[in-house]
Enzyme design. Structure first.
Site, PDB file in Angstrom:
ATOM      1  N   HIS A 127      15.644 -10.071   0.032  1.00 42.15           N
ATOM      2  CA  HIS A 127      15.318 -11.541   0.337  1.00 42.15           C
ATOM      3  C   HIS A 127      16.343 -12.454  -0.139  1.00 42.15           C
ATOM      4  CE1 HIS A 127      11.034 -10.495   1.051  1.00 42.15           C
ATOM      5  NE2 HIS A 127      11.190  -9.898  -0.188  1.00 42.15           N
ATOM      6  N   HIS A 152       6.830   4.639  -2.726  1.00 44.91           N
ATOM      7  CA  HIS A 152       7.489   3.926  -3.926  1.00 44.91           C
ATOM      8  C   HIS A 152       6.280   4.347  -4.934  1.00 44.91           C
ATOM      9  CE1 HIS A 152       4.888   1.201  -2.118  1.00 44.91           C
ATOM     10  NE2 HIS A 152       5.846   0.639  -1.129  1.00 44.91           N
ATOM     11  N   ALA A 174       8.156 -10.736  -3.057  1.00 40.20           N
ATOM     12  CA  ALA A 174       8.479  -9.444  -3.779  1.00 40.20           C
ATOM     13  C   ALA A 174       9.485  -8.504  -3.046  1.00 40.20           C
ATOM     14  CB  ALA A 174       7.103  -8.652  -3.637  1.00 40.20           C
ATOM     15  N   ARG A 207      14.872  -5.557   8.010  1.00 41.94           N
ATOM     16  CA  ARG A 207      14.699  -6.926   8.263  1.00 41.94           C
ATOM     17  C   ARG A 207      15.218  -7.007   9.929  1.00 41.94           C
ATOM     18  NH1 ARG A 207      11.438  -7.097   4.345  1.00 41.94           N
ATOM     19  NH2 ARG A 207      12.260  -7.993   2.350  1.00 41.94           N
ATOM     20  N   ASP A 233      13.427   1.830  -0.971  1.00 36.02           N
ATOM     21  CA  ASP A 233      12.685   0.527  -0.993  1.00 36.02           C
ATOM     22  C   ASP A 233      13.476  -0.797  -0.965  1.00 36.02           C
ATOM     23  OD1 ASP A 233      10.381  -1.062  -0.354  1.00 36.02           O
ATOM     24  OD2 ASP A 233       9.465  -1.233  -2.055  1.00 36.02           O
ATOM     25  N   HIS A 245      14.044  -1.635   3.974  1.00 34.16           N
ATOM     26  CA  HIS A 245      13.728  -2.691   4.847  1.00 34.16           C
ATOM     27  C   HIS A 245      15.134  -3.056   5.314  1.00 34.16           C
ATOM     28  CE1 HIS A 245       9.589  -2.807   3.407  1.00 34.16           C
ATOM     29  NE2 HIS A 245      10.370  -2.207   2.408  1.00 34.16           N
ATOM     30  N   LYS A 259       2.692   3.888   9.243  1.00 35.84           N
ATOM     31  CA  LYS A 259       2.709   3.261   7.944  1.00 35.84           C
ATOM     32  C   LYS A 259       1.563   2.402   7.707  1.00 35.84           C
ATOM     33  CE  LYS A 259       4.547   1.518   3.977  1.00 35.84           C
ATOM     34  NZ  LYS A 259       5.634   0.988   3.494  1.00 35.84           N
ATOM     35  N   HIS A 283       1.841   2.513   1.923  1.00 36.47           N
ATOM     36  CA  HIS A 283       1.825   1.602   0.567  1.00 36.47           C
ATOM     37  C   HIS A 283       0.505   1.573  -0.015  1.00 36.47           C
ATOM     38  CE1 HIS A 283       3.414  -2.053  -1.307  1.00 36.47           C
ATOM     39  NE2 HIS A 283       2.174  -2.228  -1.818  1.00 36.47           N
ATOM     40  N   ASN A 318       7.868  -3.387   8.655  1.00 38.55           N
ATOM     41  CA  ASN A 318       7.147  -5.089   8.318  1.00 38.55           C
ATOM     42  C   ASN A 318       8.199  -6.087   8.626  1.00 38.55           C
ATOM     43  OD1 ASN A 318       8.860  -4.110   6.071  1.00 38.55           O
ATOM     44  ND2 ASN A 318       7.317  -5.410   4.744  1.00 38.55           N
ATOM     45  N   HIS A 357      13.100   5.129   2.777  1.00 40.62           N
ATOM     46  CA  HIS A 357      12.470   3.788   2.741  1.00 40.62           C
ATOM     47  C   HIS A 357      13.198   2.814   2.729  1.00 40.62           C
ATOM     48  CE1 HIS A 357       8.275   1.864   1.344  1.00 40.62           C
ATOM     49  NE2 HIS A 357       9.334   0.938   1.462  1.00 40.62           N
TER      50      HIS A 357
HETATM   51  O1  DOR Z   1       8.467  -5.336  -2.872  1.00 35.56           O
HETATM   52  C1  DOR Z   1       8.429  -4.991  -1.986  1.00 35.56           C
HETATM   53  N1  DOR Z   1       9.091  -5.741  -1.078  1.00 35.56           N
HETATM   54  N2  DOR Z   1       7.538  -4.204  -1.754  1.00 35.56           N
HETATM   55  C2  DOR Z   1       7.060  -3.767  -0.236  1.00 35.56           C
HETATM   56  O2  DOR Z   1       6.086  -2.868   0.002  1.00 35.56           O
HETATM   57  C3  DOR Z   1       7.554  -4.645   0.598  1.00 35.56           C
HETATM   58  C4  DOR Z   1       8.948  -5.201   0.401  1.00 35.56           C
HETATM   59  C5  DOR Z   1       9.401  -6.199   1.313  1.00 35.56           C
HETATM   60  O3  DOR Z   1       9.352  -5.919   2.638  1.00 35.56           O
HETATM   61  O4  DOR Z   1       9.982  -7.085   0.815  1.00 35.56           O
HETATM   62 ZN    ZN Z   2       8.994  -1.110   1.154  1.00 37.75          ZN
END
Ligand code: DOR
Ligand code: ZN
Length: 348
Positions: free
Chosen positions: A251, A174, A264, A18, A247, A16, A99, A136, A42, A14
């Site tokens: 950002h 998660h 988040a 981007r 996870d 990300h 997902k 999720h 996502n 899991h």
């Molecule tokens: O904290 C998170 N950030 N939880 C998620 O499920 C998605 C992730 C994100 O893509 O930033």
């Molecule tokens: Zn995630």
């Protein structure tokens, strides 16, 4: 004192990755130690079709610094999915599964599912092709406390999905609560990923002295000591139903300022396996790290265990506060703290 351990090369189930410059900066951190990563779909335009999945996989693999690295892509499930294309992509292993983001549960989940019962036809297809439903597991409703979202999701949606599709393989992503750990343990055909941050932080680290620490803000939000202990126990003591999924969700620091746009997500892939090693060592369970990081995941997904090995050595160092490259600036999880492991090299 143990000062070196050798484990089968891990996978991260899991992550990300981007898009754009962010993707090109961060991909090397996951491919540094992992053979395979599930790349969460996502993105700003979510990955919902076979073509998008093929392109996204290639983009990530081209940006990795390891030729053998593999990105695995689940389909972002929506209310309006093209079912024929979805089936085609499952049959051809273009999608590893689907997902489920409940609508508005987390970052870029505004395309997520509004009424889960209305996509039961999709779960039926996943079950038919023996593909996994990744979830999720949070219900975001105005009457539900943010700390109870996982529990409500389990009670109001997951129980029903479990009962309706007995052969459907499910990963509760998660897992963040004792309640979630218990559900995974006591039901069939379901596994859970566990992040380092859910085993290192409690809500006191997020909400301290009336100030929110934006760098510890993630979904699901970290919870109580009791939940943290339950997650550590599940990960460290050889329960085959739990495996590694960071996870890691970067950002740019500008989105981590305390204002309306607070995003988040916690970025941990730069030190992922070392953070897990630190936790397993604290639990006196280093000998179980490999099962969690490298065996339970592929077994659940019906894949081969990796052939190479990774050595971790004892090495005290401080995690730098930021990763800065070009226009990208990300805060590292565990920044300015001491970490006592370092992955050295991959070998046969
Ligand atoms: O904290 C998170 N950030 N939880 C998620 O499920 C998605 C992730 C994100 O893509 O930033
Ligand atoms: Zn995630």
């Amino acid at each position: 004192m143990i000062d070196s351990i050798k484990i089968i090369q891990p996978d991260d189930w899991h992550v990300h990755f981007r898009e754009g410059e962010m993707l090109s900066v961060i991909t090397k951190y996951s491919s540094r130690v992992n053979k395979r990563c599930i790349a969460m779909p996502n993105t700003s335009t979510p990955i919902t079709t076979s073509i998008e999945a093929v392109n996204y996989k290639k983009l990530i693999e081209d940006n990795s610094d390891n030729d053998n690295f593999e990105a695995l892509i689940p389909c972002y499930l929506t209310d309006t999915l093209n079912i024929a294309d979805f089936e085609y992509a499952l049959q051809n292993n273009i999608f590893i599964g689907g997902k489920l983001y409940p609508n508005n549960a987390t970052t870029n989940s505004q395309f997520g599912v509004n009424n889960i019962k209305e996509i039961y036809n999709i779960f039926e297809i996943l079950e038919k092709y023996n593909k996994t439903l990744l979830i999720h597991g949070e219900l975001n409703r105005s009457d539900i406390d943010i700390f109870d979202r996982e529990k409500y999701f389990i009670d109001e949606e997951l129980q029903q999905i479990r009962k309706s599709f007995k052969d459907l393989k499910i990963v509760l992503e998660h897992v963040s609560s004792d309640y979630g750990v218990d559900f995974v343990k006591t039901n069939n055909n379901i596994a859970g990923t566990i992040t380092p941050h859910h085993m290192l932080l409690t809500k006191k680290d997020v909400f301290k002295d009336d100030v929110v620490n934006p760098h510890h803000y993630c979904m699901p939000v970290v919870k109580n000591e009791n939940d943290l202990l339950s997650l550590r126990k599940a990960a460290c003591f050889n329960n085959s139903k739990f495996f590694l999924g960071t996870d890691s969700a970067p950002h740019h620091v500008d989105y981590k300022k305390q204002n309306d746009s607070l995003k988040a997500g916690i970025f941990s892939s730069s030190n992922s396996i070392e953070l897990y090693a630190l936790i397993f060592e604290e639990e006196n369970a280093l000998e179980n790290l490999e099962v969690f990081s490298s065996i339970n995941g592929p077994k659940f997904y019906d894949m081969d265990v990796n052939k190479n090995y990774l050595t971790l050595n004892k090495e005290d160092r401080i995690i730098p506060e930021y990763i800065e490259e070009g226009n990208i600036k990300i805060k590292n999880f565990y920044a300015n703290k001491n970490i006592n492991w370092k992955a050295s090299h991959l070998h046969v």
